[in-house]
Scaffold this active site. Structure first.
Site, PDB file in Angstrom:
ATOM      1  N   TYR A 138       0.861  -1.184   0.000  1.00  0.00           N
ATOM      2  CA  TYR A 138       0.000   0.000   0.000  1.00  0.00           C
ATOM      3  C   TYR A 138       0.893   1.227   0.000  1.00  0.00           C
ATOM      4  O   TYR A 138       1.867   1.288   0.751  1.00  0.00           O
ATOM      5  CB  TYR A 138      -0.898  -0.002   1.237  1.00  0.00           C
ATOM      6  CG  TYR A 138      -1.723   1.262   1.410  1.00  0.00           C
ATOM      7  CD1 TYR A 138      -2.801   1.538   0.554  1.00  0.00           C
ATOM      8  CD2 TYR A 138      -1.432   2.172   2.417  1.00  0.00           C
ATOM      9  CE1 TYR A 138      -3.559   2.691   0.714  1.00  0.00           C
ATOM     10  CE2 TYR A 138      -2.199   3.328   2.585  1.00  0.00           C
ATOM     11  CZ  TYR A 138      -3.259   3.582   1.733  1.00  0.00           C
ATOM     12  OH  TYR A 138      -3.999   4.723   1.898  1.00  0.00           O
ATOM     13  N   ASP A 233       9.322   2.586  -0.457  1.00  0.00           N
ATOM     14  CA  ASP A 233       8.314   3.238   0.373  1.00  0.00           C
ATOM     15  C   ASP A 233       8.557   2.795   1.811  1.00  0.00           C
ATOM     16  O   ASP A 233       8.174   1.693   2.213  1.00  0.00           O
ATOM     17  CB  ASP A 233       6.911   2.870  -0.112  1.00  0.00           C
ATOM     18  CG  ASP A 233       5.831   3.558   0.713  1.00  0.00           C
ATOM     19  OD1 ASP A 233       6.176   4.249   1.700  1.00  0.00           O
ATOM     20  OD2 ASP A 233       4.638   3.406   0.367  1.00  0.00           O
ATOM     21  N   LYS A 261       4.820   8.625   8.966  1.00  0.00           N
ATOM     22  CA  LYS A 261       4.611   8.005  10.282  1.00  0.00           C
ATOM     23  C   LYS A 261       5.650   8.424  11.334  1.00  0.00           C
ATOM     24  O   LYS A 261       5.496   9.493  11.913  1.00  0.00           O
ATOM     25  CB  LYS A 261       4.466   6.495  10.114  1.00  0.00           C
ATOM     26  CG  LYS A 261       3.252   6.192   9.215  1.00  0.00           C
ATOM     27  CD  LYS A 261       2.777   4.775   9.140  1.00  0.00           C
ATOM     28  CE  LYS A 261       1.438   4.714   8.425  1.00  0.00           C
ATOM     29  NZ  LYS A 261       1.404   4.019   7.168  1.00  0.00           N
TER      30      LYS A 261
HETATM   31  C1  PLP Z   1       0.696   4.575   5.838  1.00  0.00           C
HETATM   32  C2  PLP Z   1       1.389   4.334   4.566  1.00  0.00           C
HETATM   33  C3  PLP Z   1       1.283   5.216   3.483  1.00  0.00           C
HETATM   34  C4  PLP Z   1       0.319   6.374   3.472  1.00  0.00           C
HETATM   35  O1  PLP Z   1       0.605   7.312   4.442  1.00  0.00           O
HETATM   36  P1  PLP Z   1      -0.550   8.341   4.906  1.00  0.00           P
HETATM   37  O2  PLP Z   1       0.149   9.269   5.832  1.00  0.00           O
HETATM   38  O3  PLP Z   1      -1.607   7.503   5.559  1.00  0.00           O
HETATM   39  O4  PLP Z   1      -1.055   9.011   3.678  1.00  0.00           O
HETATM   40  C5  PLP Z   1       2.065   4.994   2.367  1.00  0.00           C
HETATM   41  N1  PLP Z   1       2.895   3.946   2.304  1.00  0.00           N
HETATM   42  C6  PLP Z   1       3.026   3.068   3.324  1.00  0.00           C
HETATM   43  C7  PLP Z   1       4.001   1.939   3.203  1.00  0.00           C
HETATM   44  C8  PLP Z   1       2.270   3.221   4.478  1.00  0.00           C
HETATM   45  O5  PLP Z   1       2.372   2.313   5.462  1.00  0.00           O
END
Ligand code: PLP
Length: 423
Positions: A138, A233, A261
């Site tokens: 994701y 990511d 995060k």
């Molecule tokens: C949480 C997450 C996102 C999206 O981040 P948001 O701050 O919720 O938009 C993108 N990539 C990964 C791997 C994530 O865990």
């Protein structure tokens, strides 16, 4: 009327992000009013040991005094300038010191913005349109990334949400995670048309699934050869699985990295960055447009910086890794004693567990085939015991530095009782 009923009267679906609604586990979400360290307190006064940590940011635990102090002090000086401030530079320096593949970076406010901007940059920089992503990863909810695999390997993707134009799906190829043959085939046929490959180097959005070392090595080789931008990511894994993120654990350098995060320490902050030669394509130095009214917000920078400064403490990740390891191995032992097949995984303060005999989990299909009913029963059993796990079988969990042996022991005691009832 419950609090959730009240919320549903004014907020679409009662929540501001869908997974919070408990749709994956049934029942109504808990409303929280306060949190400290490893503990959450609900509106009804019940206390829970927290393994969600706001989905990753709270690596120091909730309301850590240094973070609260930094945020309070900074707020008094001004909450947003819409002009440069020194905290942004300090924050960028700190991130680069911890993650040296990031030569230049740009702050944004959410992980979604970070990945969306990184993809635009990769496309603008290479002059190519096609991107590759992996089933089960994701990367936020921007259009180009809400696309899933079409039928059959190497077919073009299909939108995974109404509202995403099919025309965009034409530029996205979705492959199986850890499938080296499919990756080779994709580069064989598309090669120099591929702008970028985006991947979670340790996937945390299909429970927890690490990439196999050989797979990532091959991916790095193929990208370098084709002039394709490799994007890790690390919005979830950055400063969560190790001080230098998953890239330091796995020993592979991406061209660009996305962060979120943990770097906000609970405030909205995220970033993308990497090779200087690529980052100079971003406006104002280059032609690829990207901007943000609240990007690099001083209060968010203060929270993030106070958080990142703690990660340098000697033994920080060693003790987080030890505690998380003890937790998941304890869980696995209790499940085994109860005759319940459970696959577990962990790295640093991130963990996963899947109700399946098919361990270790390295493919999306394995997670998809796991026993979701059993997860739901376990989740609700644990919630009744005062243990707050992610309300979905497809999410990783998190242990913070504020968790101690006592919290882990309480959690395992609860798990023992819940497993006994699951049989
Ligand atoms: C949480 C997450 C996102 C999206 O981040 P948001 O701050 O919720 O938009 C993108 N990539 C990964 C791997 C994530 O865990």
């Amino acid at each position: 009327m419950s609090l959730f009923d009240d919320a549903r009267e004014v907020i679409a679906g009662g929540v501001n992000s869908p997974v919070r609604a408990f749709a994956g586990v049934g029942g109504e979400p808990v409303f929280f009013k306060r949190a400290r360290g490893a503990w959450l307190e609900a509106e009804d006064g019940r206390r829970y040991i927290d393994y969600v940590g706001s989905w990753g940011p709270m690596i120091l635990g909730h309301t850590h005094p240094a973070v609260v102090e930094a945020v309070t002090e900074t707020t008094r000086q001004g909450m947003s300038f819409g002009a440069p401030c020194v905290l942004e530079t300090r924050m960028a320096e700190k991130i680069r010191a911890l993650m040296p593949s990031i030569e230049r970076l740009r702050m944004v406010s959410s992980g979604t913005e970070a990945t969306m901007s990184a993809i635009r940059l990769a496309r603008g920089h290479t002059g190519r349109d096609t991107i590759i992503k992996f089933e089960g990863c994701y990367h936020g909810h921007s259009d180009s990334l809400l696309i899933k695999a079409g039928s059959g390997a190497l077919t073009l993707g299909v939108p995974s949400s109404p509202g995403v134009p099919a025309a965009l799906a034409e530029h996205t190829v979705t492959l199986d995670y850890n499938d080296t043959e499919a990756l080779d085939a994709a580069f064989e046929s598309l090669g120099e048309r591929i702008a970028c490959v985006i991947i979670e180097p340790i996937a945390g959005n299909m429970n927890m699934v690490p990439a196999e070392p050989g797979f990532l090595t091959r991916l790095r080789e193929l990208c370098s050869r084709a002039g394709t931008v490799l994007i890790f990511d690390e919005v979830m894994t950055g400063f969560r699985v190790a001080k230098g993120g998953a890239q330091s654990l796995l020993g592979i350098e991406p061209d660009l990295t996305t962060l979120g995060k943990v770097i906000g320490g609970g405030m909205p902050a995220a970033a993308f960055g990497g090779k200087q030669t690529i980052m100079t394509s971003i406006a104002p130095d280059g032609p690829v447009y990207q901007a943000g009214t609240l990007s690099g917000n001083p209060v968010a920078m203060a929270a993030g910086l106070a958080t990142l400064e703690h990660l340098d403490r000697p033994g920080f990740y060693e003790s987080l890794d030890r505690l998380t390891g003890e937790f998941v191995s304890g869980l696995a032992e209790l499940a085994e004693a109860a005759g319940i097949p459970l696959a577990v995984e962990h790295a640093g303060g991130m963990f996963g567990f899947v109700f399946t005999e098919d361990a270790p989990i390295r493919r999306f299909e394995q997670v998809a085939a796991a026993d979701v009913e059993r997860f739901r029963a376990f989740f609700h059993g644990m919630l009744d015991e005062g243990i707050y796990l992610a309300p979905s079988a497809y999410e990783a969990g998190f242990v913070s530095a504020a968790h101690g042996d006592d919290e882990i022991a309480k959690t395992l005691d609860a798990a023992k009782r819940v497993f006994a009832k699951l049989r």
